[in-house]
Scaffold this motif. Structure first.
Motif, PDB file in Angstrom:
ATOM      1  N   VAL A 126     -19.712 -20.016 -32.229  1.00  0.00           N
ATOM      2  CA  VAL A 126     -19.491 -20.976 -31.926  1.00  0.00           C
ATOM      3  C   VAL A 126     -18.062 -21.596 -32.466  1.00  0.00           C
ATOM      4  O   VAL A 126     -18.319 -22.338 -33.956  1.00  0.00           O
ATOM      5  CB  VAL A 126     -20.141 -22.336 -31.725  1.00  0.00           C
ATOM      6  N   PRO A 127     -17.228 -21.688 -31.186  1.00  0.00           N
ATOM      7  CA  PRO A 127     -15.428 -22.844 -32.448  1.00  0.00           C
ATOM      8  C   PRO A 127     -15.366 -24.174 -32.567  1.00  0.00           C
ATOM      9  O   PRO A 127     -15.875 -24.501 -31.375  1.00  0.00           O
ATOM     10  CB  PRO A 127     -14.457 -21.562 -31.798  1.00  0.00           C
ATOM     11  N   ASP A 128     -14.827 -24.389 -33.362  1.00  0.00           N
ATOM     12  CA  ASP A 128     -14.381 -26.341 -32.954  1.00  0.00           C
ATOM     13  C   ASP A 128     -15.323 -27.107 -32.865  1.00  0.00           C
ATOM     14  O   ASP A 128     -15.961 -27.511 -31.262  1.00  0.00           O
ATOM     15  CB  ASP A 128     -13.626 -25.712 -32.129  1.00  0.00           C
ATOM     16  N   VAL A 129     -16.292 -27.192 -33.733  1.00  0.00           N
ATOM     17  CA  VAL A 129     -17.723 -27.871 -32.877  1.00  0.00           C
ATOM     18  C   VAL A 129     -17.608 -29.585 -34.225  1.00  0.00           C
ATOM     19  O   VAL A 129     -16.915 -29.582 -35.155  1.00  0.00           O
ATOM     20  CB  VAL A 129     -19.443 -27.091 -33.978  1.00  0.00           C
ATOM     21  N   ALA A 130     -17.654 -30.689 -33.294  1.00  0.00           N
ATOM     22  CA  ALA A 130     -17.683 -32.042 -34.123  1.00  0.00           C
ATOM     23  C   ALA A 130     -18.529 -32.076 -34.940  1.00  0.00           C
ATOM     24  O   ALA A 130     -19.815 -31.948 -34.496  1.00  0.00           O
ATOM     25  CB  ALA A 130     -17.558 -33.283 -32.494  1.00  0.00           C
ATOM     26  N   ALA A 131     -18.421 -32.393 -36.662  1.00  0.00           N
ATOM     27  CA  ALA A 131     -19.004 -33.174 -36.920  1.00  0.00           C
ATOM     28  C   ALA A 131     -19.382 -34.628 -37.654  1.00  0.00           C
ATOM     29  O   ALA A 131     -18.207 -34.510 -38.882  1.00  0.00           O
ATOM     30  CB  ALA A 131     -20.296 -31.638 -38.193  1.00  0.00           C
ATOM     31  N   SER A 132     -19.473 -35.773 -37.204  1.00  0.00           N
ATOM     32  CA  SER A 132     -18.557 -36.564 -38.034  1.00  0.00           C
ATOM     33  C   SER A 132     -17.385 -36.974 -38.010  1.00  0.00           C
ATOM     34  O   SER A 132     -16.330 -36.503 -36.871  1.00  0.00           O
ATOM     35  CB  SER A 132     -19.388 -36.686 -38.984  1.00  0.00           C
ATOM     36  N   ARG A 133     -16.611 -36.995 -38.881  1.00  0.00           N
ATOM     37  CA  ARG A 133     -15.431 -37.191 -39.096  1.00  0.00           C
ATOM     38  C   ARG A 133     -14.553 -35.918 -38.859  1.00  0.00           C
ATOM     39  O   ARG A 133     -13.347 -36.095 -39.341  1.00  0.00           O
ATOM     40  CB  ARG A 133     -14.459 -38.229 -40.554  1.00  0.00           C
ATOM     41  N   VAL A 134     -14.842 -34.329 -38.989  1.00  0.00           N
ATOM     42  CA  VAL A 134     -14.894 -33.316 -39.233  1.00  0.00           C
ATOM     43  C   VAL A 134     -14.549 -32.341 -38.703  1.00  0.00           C
ATOM     44  O   VAL A 134     -16.042 -32.967 -37.580  1.00  0.00           O
ATOM     45  CB  VAL A 134     -14.783 -32.827 -40.522  1.00  0.00           C
ATOM     46  N   THR A 135     -14.203 -31.494 -37.661  1.00  0.00           N
ATOM     47  CA  THR A 135     -14.354 -30.416 -37.625  1.00  0.00           C
ATOM     48  C   THR A 135     -14.780 -28.931 -38.159  1.00  0.00           C
ATOM     49  O   THR A 135     -14.411 -28.947 -38.886  1.00  0.00           O
ATOM     50  CB  THR A 135     -13.329 -30.107 -36.411  1.00  0.00           C
ATOM     51  N   LEU A 136     -15.817 -28.421 -37.290  1.00  0.00           N
ATOM     52  CA  LEU A 136     -16.231 -27.901 -37.444  1.00  0.00           C
ATOM     53  C   LEU A 136     -15.458 -26.183 -37.695  1.00  0.00           C
ATOM     54  O   LEU A 136     -15.994 -25.757 -35.807  1.00  0.00           O
ATOM     55  CB  LEU A 136     -17.947 -27.020 -38.037  1.00  0.00           C
ATOM     56  N   ALA A 137     -14.505 -25.497 -38.533  1.00  0.00           N
ATOM     57  CA  ALA A 137     -13.936 -24.497 -37.914  1.00  0.00           C
ATOM     58  C   ALA A 137     -14.256 -23.952 -36.560  1.00  0.00           C
ATOM     59  O   ALA A 137     -14.278 -22.724 -35.741  1.00  0.00           O
ATOM     60  CB  ALA A 137     -13.201 -24.302 -38.622  1.00  0.00           C
ATOM     61  N   ARG A 138     -15.991 -22.989 -37.119  1.00  0.00           N
ATOM     62  CA  ARG A 138     -16.277 -21.642 -36.475  1.00  0.00           C
ATOM     63  C   ARG A 138     -17.712 -22.007 -37.054  1.00  0.00           C
ATOM     64  O   ARG A 138     -18.506 -22.261 -38.458  1.00  0.00           O
ATOM     65  CB  ARG A 138     -15.908 -20.522 -36.464  1.00  0.00           C
ATOM     66  N   VAL A 139     -18.710 -22.178 -36.349  1.00  0.00           N
ATOM     67  CA  VAL A 139     -20.767 -21.776 -36.893  1.00  0.00           C
ATOM     68  C   VAL A 139     -20.603 -20.212 -36.195  1.00  0.00           C
ATOM     69  O   VAL A 139     -20.754 -20.006 -34.919  1.00  0.00           O
ATOM     70  CB  VAL A 139     -21.329 -23.157 -35.934  1.00  0.00           C
ATOM     71  N   LEU A 348     -10.218 -45.575 -51.145  1.00  0.00           N
ATOM     72  CA  LEU A 348      -9.925 -44.051 -51.032  1.00  0.00           C
ATOM     73  C   LEU A 348     -11.054 -42.625 -51.377  1.00  0.00           C
ATOM     74  O   LEU A 348     -10.784 -41.997 -50.558  1.00  0.00           O
ATOM     75  CB  LEU A 348      -8.907 -43.685 -52.630  1.00  0.00           C
ATOM     76  N   ALA A 349     -11.896 -43.038 -51.700  1.00  0.00           N
ATOM     77  CA  ALA A 349     -12.713 -41.176 -51.442  1.00  0.00           C
ATOM     78  C   ALA A 349     -13.337 -41.212 -49.754  1.00  0.00           C
ATOM     79  O   ALA A 349     -13.644 -40.024 -49.827  1.00  0.00           O
ATOM     80  CB  ALA A 349     -14.552 -41.711 -52.747  1.00  0.00           C
ATOM     81  N   ASP A 350     -13.718 -42.789 -48.799  1.00  0.00           N
ATOM     82  CA  ASP A 350     -13.861 -42.440 -48.338  1.00  0.00           C
ATOM     83  C   ASP A 350     -13.163 -41.829 -47.764  1.00  0.00           C
ATOM     84  O   ASP A 350     -13.349 -40.917 -46.450  1.00  0.00           O
ATOM     85  CB  ASP A 350     -13.738 -43.243 -47.483  1.00  0.00           C
ATOM     86  N   ARG A 351     -11.900 -42.315 -47.049  1.00  0.00           N
ATOM     87  CA  ARG A 351     -10.980 -41.113 -47.042  1.00  0.00           C
ATOM     88  C   ARG A 351     -10.595 -39.903 -47.258  1.00  0.00           C
ATOM     89  O   ARG A 351     -10.222 -39.304 -46.243  1.00  0.00           O
ATOM     90  CB  ARG A 351      -8.929 -41.658 -47.395  1.00  0.00           C
TER      91      ARG A 351
END
Length: 391
Positions: A126-139, A348-351
């Motif tokens: 599966v490409p491009d899976v949304a995971a909170s603030r980031v996108t998983l490029a591939r699962v 800053l760490a959260d960013r």
């Protein structure tokens, strides 16, 4: 004229009569069967039929088996492609994906597995899976020994049980740069568990150079965490801001900036006019009074390595609260000095946080096995047991 000479054989037969009898026989045959051109095509067809008819029965049976096997194999592959497509469309709908995933069902023949209700393995990418603030490029996940739930036969599959699953998740640095860095911060790998963040961060109308290091590790069995360290914001070559409350943290002059300060008489005298600054610089009162009366004495006091070192130790954030005009004379924007204290370490760490957690399945267990930083991103190995999809 002489009469024709007749040749007589030893048997007494005249050769002329013999030749004549031959021609007469030929003419009789032509009259009995009229001449027609030979039909080579028809004759060739008869010969080919005769050759095929002469093949052994065993060879005919082998040819028939080969043809039948080819048709069955073709039917099996078509059924496999259809099943893979249906599975991909179902996953797309249930996971709300923008594109259908890739589904690869292993094992041959497929139809016998379907009839038995078990599939050797099923690989899903599966490409491009949304995971909170980031996108998983591939699962990518491979389910082993999949047991189909088809109460009314192979055509009524309602779900599946997955006794064992393994796979991996990739967080691409390209995606992290776009989503977390907003095209101003780039992430690169360093070692097997370290990520470097470099770029610029806009603060109060100023583009400050950002540097930070992140340690990547597991957060229990279901998530990854990032420990952000080495955070600093450079205000050109004037000063460096490090969030925190320790003596080495806060806003401090750079070495070059402190060295230039010793040659700027008006700025140093402005600093010596503030008792709190004098105490932090460690300059005796008598030396300060002498420096304020004489430029040569001022140059002597400020020209020592100790003065440069002490000037670099001043936390300008503390001075800005009580002496904003002094910081303004040193070249600092008041708006920037007001915004910097709000950029605390947690902010800053959260960013820059790269962490995420695995979803909790309805049945079974899904957990992390390993987290590793690679050239193209962060790769997370996953494994699962007792999972189920559908009904």
């Amino acid at each position: 004229m002489r009469a024709p000479h007749h040749i007589t054989t030893h048997s007494g037969t005249n050769i002329n009569d013999f030749v004549a009898s031959v021609f007469v026989a030929s003419e009789d045959e032509e009259e009995d069967e009229p001449w027609a051109p030979p039909n080579h095509r028809r004759g060739g067809r008869r010969r080919r039929r005769s050759r095929f008819a002469g093949l052994p029965l065993a060879l005919k049976m082998v040819a028939g088996v080969v043809v039948l096997t080819s048709f069955l194999t073709l039917a099996d592959r078509w059924a496999l492609l259809y099943a893979e497509r249906r599975a991909a469309d179902t996953l797309k709908d249930r996971m709300h994906l923008s594109a259908a995933p890739e589904v690869d069902i292993d094992g041959f023949p497929f139809l016998t597995q379907l009839a038995d209700g078990r599939l050797k393995s099923v690989k899903v990418t599966v490409p491009d899976v949304a995971a909170s603030r980031v996108t998983l490029a591939r699962v990518t996940a491979t389910a082993h020994d999949v047991r189909l739930n088809a109460p009314d036969g192979p055509t009524s599959v309602r779900g599946a049980g997955i006794p064992r699953l393994d796979g991996d998740v990739l967080l691409s640095f390209d995606d992290l740069n776009r989503e977390l860095g907003a095209s101003q911060v780039t992430f690169t790998g360093r070692g097997h568990d370290r990520v470097l963040a470099r770029g610029t961060l806009p603060v109060a109308g100023h583009d400050l150079r950002l540097r930070a290091d992140a340690r990547i590790g597991r957060d229990g069995d279901h998530g990854i965490a990032t420990q952000i360290g080495g955070m600093r914001l450079d205000l050109g070559d004037l000063a460096t801001y490090r969030p925190g409350t320790r003596a080495s943290e806060g806003l401090h002059l750079t070495r070059d900036s402190a060295a230039r300060l010793t040659h700027e008489t008006n700025k140093v005298k402005a600093m010596f006019a503030v008792p709190a600054v004098v105490r932090r610089l460690g300059v005796p009162d008598w030396a300060v009074r002498a420096a304020l009366r004489s430029d040569s004495e001022l140059a002597r006091v400020t020209g020592t390595p100790r003065f440069i070192h002490q000037a670099m130790r001043l936390n300008l954030i503390d001075l800005a609260l009580d002496h904003p005009e002094l910081l303004k004379r040193l070249g600092f924007d008041p708006a920037l000095l007001d915004a910097l204290p709000r950029l605390t370490r947690p902010v800053l760490a959260d960013r820059l946080s790269l962490g995420f957690r695995l979803p909790t399945p309805h049945r079974g267990e899904l957990r992390l096995r390993d987290v590793r930083v690679e050239k193209d991103g962060i790769r997370v190995r996953i494994e699962g047991a007792g999972l189920a999809v559908g009904r």
